[in-house]
Design an enzyme around this catalytic site. Structure first.
Site, PDB file in Angstrom:
ATOM      1  N   LYS A  50     -32.157 -57.874 -62.601  1.00 17.24           N
ATOM      2  CA  LYS A  50     -33.063 -56.741 -62.818  1.00 17.24           C
ATOM      3  C   LYS A  50     -34.447 -57.027 -62.236  1.00 17.24           C
ATOM      4  O   LYS A  50     -35.079 -56.152 -61.647  1.00 17.24           O
ATOM      5  CB  LYS A  50     -33.153 -56.440 -64.324  1.00 17.24           C
ATOM      6  N   GLN A  94     -32.554 -57.054 -73.511  1.00 13.17           N
ATOM      7  CA  GLN A  94     -31.222 -57.438 -73.040  1.00 13.17           C
ATOM      8  C   GLN A  94     -30.299 -57.705 -74.224  1.00 13.17           C
ATOM      9  O   GLN A  94     -30.630 -58.497 -75.108  1.00 13.17           O
ATOM     10  CB  GLN A  94     -31.336 -58.692 -72.151  1.00 13.17           C
ATOM     11  N   ASP A 117     -33.009 -47.762 -70.924  1.00 13.46           N
ATOM     12  CA  ASP A 117     -31.565 -47.974 -71.079  1.00 13.46           C
ATOM     13  C   ASP A 117     -30.895 -46.738 -71.687  1.00 13.46           C
ATOM     14  O   ASP A 117     -29.672 -46.636 -71.708  1.00 13.46           O
ATOM     15  CB  ASP A 117     -31.296 -49.174 -72.008  1.00 13.46           C
TER      16      ASP A 117
END
Ligand code: NAP
Length: 281
Positions: A50, A94, A117
């Site tokens: 990322k 994460q 997300d």
């Protein structure tokens, strides 16, 4: 005739280039904060990926690598601080988090306008009612890939194997929005083969090596393999037995090089979208 292979790697590069060209003229760059708790090696690989993507797109990124023993309070405090910062447009925690942390509470703490997300219930609700907003990266990546290859879900029967909150369910919402008729399968589905054989578009997201064999695929179906599993030899593979499926399908995604890179590219799009929503031009 073997299926056309949908090249997620090439398309992801194209999407990231589009993001880069939009970010370049911006006076205030989009910013993404990535939080990693503990030392899960797979998570480390994802986070590195990322950060690399951000670099390629000209997006400012910050990484917070916190120790395994980080408390819920410390994590919430960090998210609170990032929520208040104007240079941070997106916050990504994460997953999975270490067991002692309350994942639900952590995801709720991220301000919905920074939830790149698309895991916050507000954004999930927006998706459910078909409003504009963030799109969850993996299912959005699947939709983008179909679009690129000229596959219109309208009127088609889409069968999704998996009902998780991050893949199966949001995938169904995006397919319905595009006017597909959708079936969602899971471990309690009575006859998985029969359901799969009805699919014009089959999306496999169960996380089970070898679950979808060639005899479960209708001649000419579009097969999208979301899964990222490791086989007995430790090799990355999907749910679909590729060698069999490629002979039946009209279009197919490989693993690796299919949905995975698209997921990453969609995160870049979401970060740019967040920055635009925050008034950055
Ligand atoms: P998950 O939370 O474990 O959900 C798996 C789903 O598949 C569940 O709904 C489960 O049913 C269903 N399932 C499992 N075995 C099945 C079987 N034998 N028959 C029918 N349904 C079955 O997994 P996830 O997070 O959605 O991830 C799924 C896969 O996608 C994994 O391989 C993951 O690594 C991969 N993934 C890839 C990306 C990417 O970027 N490419 C992103 C996210 C995830 P129940 O609900 O009944 O248990």
């Amino acid at each position: 005739m073997p299926a056309v292979v949908m090249d997620g790697k090439a398309l992801a590069a194209k999407v990231k280039e589009q993001v880069r060209s939009q970010v370049e003229p911006m006076s205030q760059k989009p910013g993404l904060a990535v939080i990693l708790v503990g030392d899960n090696p797979a998570s480390r690989v994802y986070v590195n990926g990322k950060k690399k993507d951000c670099g390629e797109c000209g997006i400012y990124s910050e990484e917070y690598a916190l120790p395994e023993e980080t408390t819920q309070e410390e994590l919430l405090e960090l998210i609170g601080a990032l929520n208040d910062r104007a240079d941070v447009d997106g916050i990504l925690v994460q997953l999975p988090l270490p067991k002692h942390l309350n994942e639900k509470e952590v995801l709720l703490a991220i301000r919905p306008d920074k939830d790149v997300d698309c895991f916050h219930p507000f954004n999930v609700g927006q998706l459910m009612i078909g409003e504009e907003g963030f799109q969850p990266c993996t299912p959005a990546g699947v939709m983008r890939m179909l679009e690129e290859y000229g596959i219109d879900p309208a009127g088609k029967h889409c069968v999704i194997v998996g009902r998780s909150n991050i893949v199966g369910k949001p995938q169904a919402m995006l397919m319905v929005k595009k006017n597909a008729t959708v079936t969602i399968c899971h471990t309690k589905t009575r006859d998985l083969k029969a359901e799969c054989l009805r699919a014009d578009i089959l999306v496999a997201a169960a996380g089970r090596v070898g679950l979808i064999t060639g005899d479960m695929i209708r001649e000419g179906a579009v097969v999208v393999d979301v899964a990222m599993n490791r086989n007995d030899q430790g090799k990355l593979c999907g749910d679909v037995v590729y060698s069999q499926a490629v002979e039946k399908a009209s279009y197919i995604t490989p693993v690796p090089g299919g949905v995975g890179p698209m997921t990453r590219a969609m995160l870049m799009e979401n970060t740019l979208y967040a920055a635009r929503c925050h008034g950055k031009v």
